[in-house]
Structure formats: structure tokens, C-alpha cells
Design a protein around this motif. Structure first.
Motif, mmCIF file in Angstrom:
data_model
loop_
_atom_site.group_PDB
_atom_site.id
_atom_site.type_symbol
_atom_site.label_atom_id
_atom_site.label_comp_id
_atom_site.label_asym_id
_atom_site.label_seq_id
_atom_site.Cartn_x
_atom_site.Cartn_y
_atom_site.Cartn_z
ATOM 1 N N ILE A 128 -5.830 -12.316 22.600
ATOM 2 C CA ILE A 128 -5.214 -13.196 21.601
ATOM 3 C C ILE A 128 -3.724 -12.889 21.487
ATOM 4 C CG2 ILE A 128 -5.131 -13.713 19.135
ATOM 5 C CD1 ILE A 128 -8.192 -13.099 19.139
ATOM 6 N N ASP A 129 -3.406 -11.619 21.439
ATOM 7 C CA ASP A 129 -1.996 -11.204 21.385
ATOM 8 C C ASP A 129 -1.258 -11.669 22.633
ATOM 9 O OD1 ASP A 129 -3.216 -8.098 20.102
ATOM 10 O OD2 ASP A 129 -2.394 -9.778 18.956
ATOM 11 N N ALA A 130 -1.924 -11.601 23.775
ATOM 12 C CA ALA A 130 -1.283 -12.005 25.043
ATOM 13 C C ALA A 130 -0.882 -13.476 24.999
ATOM 14 C CB ALA A 130 -2.222 -11.730 26.208
ATOM 15 N N ALA B 182 5.840 -16.756 22.542
ATOM 16 C CA ALA B 182 7.119 -16.160 22.147
ATOM 17 C C ALA B 182 8.086 -16.104 23.334
ATOM 18 C CB ALA B 182 6.891 -14.767 21.586
ATOM 19 N N ILE B 183 7.569 -15.820 24.534
ATOM 20 C CA ILE B 183 8.413 -15.784 25.738
ATOM 21 C C ILE B 183 8.965 -17.164 26.042
ATOM 22 C CG2 ILE B 183 8.342 -15.461 28.248
ATOM 23 C CD1 ILE B 183 6.419 -13.071 27.709
ATOM 24 N N GLU B 184 8.134 -18.195 25.889
ATOM 25 C CA GLU B 184 8.604 -19.575 26.098
ATOM 26 C C GLU B 184 9.742 -19.896 25.146
ATOM 27 O OE1 GLU B 184 4.882 -22.196 27.773
ATOM 28 O OE2 GLU B 184 4.930 -21.772 25.622
ATOM 29 N N SER B 185 9.589 -19.460 23.909
ATOM 30 C CA SER B 185 10.639 -19.709 22.917
ATOM 31 C C SER B 185 11.922 -18.980 23.311
ATOM 32 C CB SER B 185 10.130 -19.246 21.553
ATOM 33 O OG SER B 185 11.105 -19.382 20.575
ATOM 34 N N PHE B 186 11.796 -17.762 23.805
ATOM 35 C CA PHE B 186 12.952 -16.957 24.202
ATOM 36 C C PHE B 186 13.668 -17.582 25.397
ATOM 37 C CE2 PHE B 186 15.699 -13.565 24.828
ATOM 38 C CZ PHE B 186 15.480 -12.831 25.978
ATOM 39 N N LEU B 187 12.862 -18.028 26.379
ATOM 40 C CA LEU B 187 13.455 -18.623 27.579
ATOM 41 C C LEU B 187 13.954 -20.043 27.330
ATOM 42 C CD1 LEU B 187 10.844 -17.510 30.282
ATOM 43 C CD2 LEU B 187 13.219 -16.732 30.088
ATOM 44 N N GLY B 188 13.415 -20.659 26.279
ATOM 45 C CA GLY B 188 13.795 -22.049 26.015
ATOM 46 C C GLY B 188 13.136 -23.013 26.972
ATOM 47 N N PRO C 141 0.443 -21.656 36.559
ATOM 48 C CA PRO C 141 0.432 -20.475 37.441
ATOM 49 C C PRO C 141 1.245 -19.315 36.881
ATOM 50 C CG PRO C 141 0.819 -22.478 38.701
ATOM 51 C CD PRO C 141 0.894 -22.861 37.259
ATOM 52 N N GLU C 142 2.358 -19.592 36.216
ATOM 53 C CA GLU C 142 3.160 -18.509 35.642
ATOM 54 C C GLU C 142 2.367 -17.793 34.545
ATOM 55 O OE1 GLU C 142 6.654 -20.708 34.467
ATOM 56 O OE2 GLU C 142 7.762 -20.151 36.291
ATOM 57 N N LYS C 143 1.636 -18.564 33.753
ATOM 58 C CA LYS C 143 0.821 -17.933 32.707
ATOM 59 C C LYS C 143 -0.258 -17.066 33.329
ATOM 60 C CE LYS C 143 1.456 -21.480 29.195
ATOM 61 N NZ LYS C 143 0.811 -22.543 28.402
ATOM 62 N N ALA D 85 0.685 -13.648 34.262
ATOM 63 C CA ALA D 85 0.846 -12.713 33.148
ATOM 64 C C ALA D 85 -0.416 -11.909 32.877
ATOM 65 C CB ALA D 85 1.252 -13.476 31.880
ATOM 66 N N MET D 86 -1.518 -12.320 33.447
ATOM 67 C CA MET D 86 -2.794 -11.651 33.156
ATOM 68 C C MET D 86 -2.844 -10.230 33.703
ATOM 69 S SD MET D 86 -4.444 -13.727 31.243
ATOM 70 C CE MET D 86 -2.897 -14.341 30.598
ATOM 71 N N ASP D 87 -1.931 -9.900 34.636
ATOM 72 C CA ASP D 87 -1.930 -8.535 35.184
ATOM 73 C C ASP D 87 -1.073 -7.585 34.362
ATOM 74 O OD1 ASP D 87 -1.851 -9.967 38.512
ATOM 75 O OD2 ASP D 87 -3.563 -9.267 37.294
ATOM 76 N N ILE D 88 -0.407 -8.101 33.359
ATOM 77 C CA ILE D 88 0.518 -7.277 32.561
ATOM 78 C C ILE D 88 -0.267 -6.229 31.781
ATOM 79 C CG2 ILE D 88 2.024 -7.336 30.525
ATOM 80 C CD1 ILE D 88 3.147 -9.970 31.588
ATOM 81 N N ARG D 89 0.251 -4.981 31.795
ATOM 82 C CA ARG D 89 -0.414 -3.895 31.069
ATOM 83 C C ARG D 89 0.556 -3.136 30.167
ATOM 84 N NH1 ARG D 89 -3.865 -6.488 32.446
ATOM 85 N NH2 ARG D 89 -5.600 -6.075 33.897
ATOM 86 N N THR D 90 1.866 -3.200 30.459
ATOM 87 C CA THR D 90 2.839 -2.388 29.736
ATOM 88 C C THR D 90 4.060 -3.223 29.337
ATOM 89 O OG1 THR D 90 4.148 -1.761 31.691
ATOM 90 C CG2 THR D 90 2.196 -0.406 31.185
ATOM 91 N N ILE D 91 4.887 -2.646 28.446
ATOM 92 C CA ILE D 91 6.133 -3.313 28.058
ATOM 93 C C ILE D 91 7.021 -3.519 29.286
ATOM 94 C CG2 ILE D 91 8.241 -3.085 26.688
ATOM 95 C CD1 ILE D 91 5.941 -3.531 24.847
ATOM 96 N N ARG D 92 7.045 -2.498 30.150
ATOM 97 C CA ARG D 92 7.882 -2.595 31.356
ATOM 98 C C ARG D 92 7.431 -3.782 32.215
ATOM 99 N NH1 ARG D 92 11.155 1.260 32.794
ATOM 100 N NH2 ARG D 92 9.847 2.877 31.812
#
Lengths: 89, 411
Positions: free
Chosen positions: A38-40, A46-52, A58-60, A63-70
């Protein structure tokens, strides 16, 4: 936007939207901070808002492999480069 | 072998108060929780009934974001009363997550506030908001959101029963929870219901001409169950939860026992989905007495459903008389706070528990002149000090669902 601006914004989102203060750049977000699917989804909004701009399906999925802030910052940097809005610095 | 089932904790958020002290004070002093209908920029301007059973005091929610993120307003209510029940009950944390504790909790339709947000995005044509419709909105709005936000918050892994039968939702929650413990499927059940402020619910009854409209300038004078001047129901909001435990389990851990649930029945009229049915209601009362193995004259008090509609009150009075004659005293707790929808069964059970504990019967508010068609039963028009040993709480719903619960003071 620069890498520093990306990191600043991601940490701001985590602090204000997810109430996660000072997460380590390499913390496993799910295991250490209970960051779930849910947070993801909310993070992607929020990222869409930041990027405008909207993320493609496919880009979303990438994101499913993301595990860390880095990982998140690397992901946003790649998106910014693709949209020609990234600057070194 | 059926087991005994006791109530060991309760909590309610009602239009007449939150704490037991505040609620008892309202009952003793005849304080109504019916207030002017709040504006909502949606339907309130079109609705003819301008009154509502309102929760108008602040509640200090203290939920971490990990829980808040799947909660709409109705789940806030539900989790707050659940939290208060568990804090009071003092169940062992290992037991809470053992699978032997379940939850029976519901609401009329989840969170209409969140659902409206989804439809606004859906019909609004703002493409940038489309991505916001997703799992989290469904989780906040779905019909079983109250029950599963409770299981999530407290790590409960037992049965989930999420009844959604309009006005009989929480009485079914208590009844089915009672049966789950009685027949050994669970050792404890957290049971109840919640409903949030919502003008679409008011509009449903308003369009059926079932809402009170004659007291818009004097909200405290409505609803008026069984009164000759009654002119319909008042919709309200709130939440109520009770903890049911198997008696030996409760006794061994030294739990404070408030009452015992000794009977439950639920049936359906098998016909019209709106009009109350004398045969159906009468039968459910009889079945409940049978389940409790009690004669009718053993019941001291009946908490009637009594929504203050013209025919509903008459039919219910006839049903009560058909079974109980004029033996028990009869009260209509909706006179204090309106019809709190899904949660009315739980709230009315809890208010009955409070009266049982304090030794009084609150009068039906606004009952100045009894409608002679309802006059064959023993109405309570003034506060009486009385030891209530056995009480029945009855509720009926759209769809022709009828419930009756019997509780017995634990001595």
C-alpha cells in the motif's frame, strides 16, 4: 533536478507522508520499517507529483524490485534522465 | 456440549456520550444526542429531515500510521471501541493472537465517505487522480473494513464474521459471536458494529418518507417512539463493541463479568423487504426465549427496536404483547440518540448493561402520550430504580431480518 534534490525529496516524503524519520539509505524498507504494498503505491503517486508526469505501466512494474531508499533514488534518477530533467551536480 | 458465554468488557461511542459515566448521565437526566444535521455540501441541502444523532465531541485517536492508512471514518470508530474493550479486558497478548479469539463486526456499507471519494475521481475526469484509486481506497471503504482493521491492529487470527444486514448488523455480530463461543469454535469474540455520519443513509430513509421532519427546529424532541406525535426515525452514528468469553475461561483468568448472553435468535420475514412483519418478529422473540430456555415472564426488560415510524412501532408493540403480554417493561433507547444503524444492536445492548449494573431503567424519551395502538405493553415514562435480572434486546432491519438477544445479569 540533481541527485541531491532527489534524495532530499524522497526523505521528505518518507518523513511527512509515511512518518518514517531518518531511514538508512540501505535499510530494507519492508523488514525494518513495515513498508508494504500500500505504501509502495502511495510512493509512486508521490513520485509522479515530484516528476510532474505520470509513470507508465512498465515503469510502475519496474518499481516492484525496490527494497531500499537508495533503490528509490536510483529509480527516480533513471526516470528523470528519461524525461530529460536530470542534471549532474 | 454448549458452553456458557459471558460479556467481560464493553465500549461505545454514541450521540449521548462515550464513557459509561457520560452515557449513564444522559440516560438518568434525559439528555438527547439528536442535533441539527451537519452540512456536507452533498445531500444535506436536499434532505427534508434536518436532524441527526450526532457524535459531537472530540475523540483522541492515537493510531499509528501503519494502521491509519487502511482506515476510513467508520474503521476509526470501530478500532477505537475495540481498543477500549481490549484495554479493559486485559486479555493475555498470546491469547489475542492465538486463533482462539475472533471478531464479529460490521457496518451498513463500509465507509461511504471513502466510496464517494472514489466515485468523484471516477466521474471527475481528472486523469491525474486516477492512479490514486487503488487497493488502499478499497480497503478503507469495503464492507468488512471495520472487522479486518480490528484484526490487523490487534493481530487477531481467529474467525472473522462481518455481518452487513443494515439495522441488525451488530445484533447479529453479538449473536453469531455468542454461537461461535457457545459451540466451541472460539473461546472469545470481539463483537459489535459502527457507522459513520453519512447523508446518503439519511436520504434513503428521507426518500421513503420514513424520517422525522416535524421537529427540525427542536431536534431534542425527536424521535418519539410509541408516542402519538411520532413522525419517523432519526438517523445517527456511532460504534459499540462487547467482548464475549467462554465462562470458565473468563472465570479462571479472573475477568470481571458484566452479564451472560443466554439466548439469541435471528430469522427473516420471507417477504417484503421494508415493512416489518408481525409473524416474523413474534417468531424471532419466541425462538430467542426457546434458545434461552426461559418462559416469557422471566424477562424484566425489553429494549425495543422502536424507530418511531408510524407502523413499525405498532407492529413491534403487537409482537411484544403477543409473546410477553404486559410482563416486562419496555423502553426505546433510540429516543435518546436516533437510529445508529448498524451499531444500534451493540449500543442498545451496552446501554442495557449499564442500566443493569447501576440498577435503573431509563424512560423512553419524548413519550408524552402513548399511541393507543402501542398501549398494550408496559412503557417506561419516568426513570425507575429497578434491579434488571434479564433483558431482551430486539432489532429488525430492511430485508426483513429480525434479531433478539437475551442477557442475564451475572451474580
Amino acid at each position: 533536478m540533481t541527485r541531491a534534490e532527489i534524495e532530499f525529496e524522497i526523505l521528505r516524503i518518507f518523513r511527512e507522508e509515511f512518518e518514517i524519520d531518518h531511514p538508512g539509505m540501505d535499510d530494507h524498507l519492508r523488514e525494518k520499517h513495515n513498508f508494504d504494498s500500500i505504501d509502495a503505491i502511495e510512493l509512486l503517486v508521490a513520485i509522479e507529483s515530484f516528476l510532474g508526469s505520470e509513470l507508465t505501466h512498465p515503469e510502475k512494474k519496474q518499481a516492484m524490485d525496490i527494497r531500499t531508499i537508495r533503490h528509490i533514488c536510483d529509480y527516480v534518477e533513471a526516470l528523470a534522465k528519461k524525461r530529460d530533467v536530470f542534471t549532474e551536480g | 456440549m454448549p458452553r456458557r458465554v459471558v460479556i467481560t468488557a464493553c465500549s461505545a461511542i454514541t450521540p449521548i456520550g462515550h464513557t459509561k459515566e457520560d452515557i449513564v448521565n444522559s440516560l438518568v437526566h434525559g439528555i438527547s444526542g439528536v442535533k441539527p444535521l451537519r452540512e456536507d455540501d452533498l445531500l444535506s441541502r436536499y434532505i427534508h429531515s434536518k436532524v441527526f444523532g450526532t457524535v459531537d465531541y472530540p475523540i483522541a485517536y492515537d493510531f499509528k500510521r501503519v494502521y491509519r492508512k487502511t482506515m476510513g471514518p467508520v474503521a476509526y470508530y470501530a478500532c477505537q471501541v475495540a481498543k477500549e474493550v481490549f484495554e479493559t479486558a486485559g486479555l493475555d497478548s498470546d491469547f489475542m493472537t492465538s486463533g482462539r479469539l475472533g471478531v464479529a463486526f460490521g457496518s451498513i456499507h463500509g465507509s461511504p465517505t471513502v466510496q464517494r471519494g472514489i466515485y468523484k475521481t471516477f466521474f471527475g475526469g481528472d486523469r491525474s487522480e486516477y492512479a490514486a484509486i487503488g487497493a488502499v481506497d478499497y480497503l478503507k471503504s469495503m464492507v468488512h473494513t471495520t472487522a479486518v482493521n480490528i484484526t490487523k491492529m490487534f493481530g487477531i487470527t481467529g474467525r472473522v464474521i462481518s455481518s452487513s444486514t443494515a439495522c441488525t448488523t451488530s445484533s447479529q455480530s453479538i449473536g453469531y459471536g455468542y454461537e461461535a463461543v457457545k459451540y466451541g469454535m472460539q473461546d472469545a469474540m470481539l463483537c459489535g458494529g459502527a457507522d459513520e455520519y453519512d447523508t446518503t443513509t439519511v436520504a434513503v430513509f428521507d426518500n421513503l418518507l420514513a424520517c422525522s421532519t416535524g421537529f427540525n427546529e427542536t431536534p431534542h424532541l425527536t424521535p418519539r417512539p410509541f408516542d402519538v406525535s411520532r413522525d419517523g426515525l432519526v438517523v445517527g452514528e456511532g460504534a459499540g463493541a462487547v467482548l464475549l468469553e467462554e465462562y470458565e475461561f473468563a472465570r479462571k483468568r479472573g475477568a470481571h463479568i458484566l452479564a451472560e448472553v443466554i439466548g439469541f435468535a435471528c430469522n427473516n420475514n420471507g417477504g417484503d423487504l421494508i415493512l416489518p412483519n408481525l409473524n416474523g418478529i413474534t417468531q424471532t422473540i419466541r425462538l430467542c426465549l426457546q434458545d434461552a430456555s426461559l418462559p416469557a415472564n422471566a424477562v424484566d426488560l425489553v429494549s425495543a427496536h422502536a424507530t418511531a415510524t408510524k407502523m413499525g412501532d405498532v407492529i413491534e408493540a403487537q409482537a411484544i404483547h403477543a409473546v410477553y403480554k404486559d410482563s416486562p417493561q419496555v423502553i426505546a433507547l433510540k429516543s435518546y440518540m436516533g437510529h445508529t444503524m448498524a451499531t444500534c444492536g451493540a449500543i442498545e445492548t451496552i446501554l442495557t448493561l449499564y442500566m443493569m449494573a447501576e440498577g435503573f431503567i431509563a424512560p423512553t424519551l419524548n413519550l408524552h402520550e402513548i399511541d393507543e395502538r402501542c398501549g398494550m405493553i408496559r412503557h417506561v415514562q419516568k426513570l425507575v430504580e429497578q434491579n434488571i435480572r434479564i433483558a431482551a434486546i430486539q432489532n429488525f432491519a430492511f430485508g426483513g431480518v429480525n434479531t433478539s438477544l437475551i442477557i442475564k445479569k451475572f451474580e
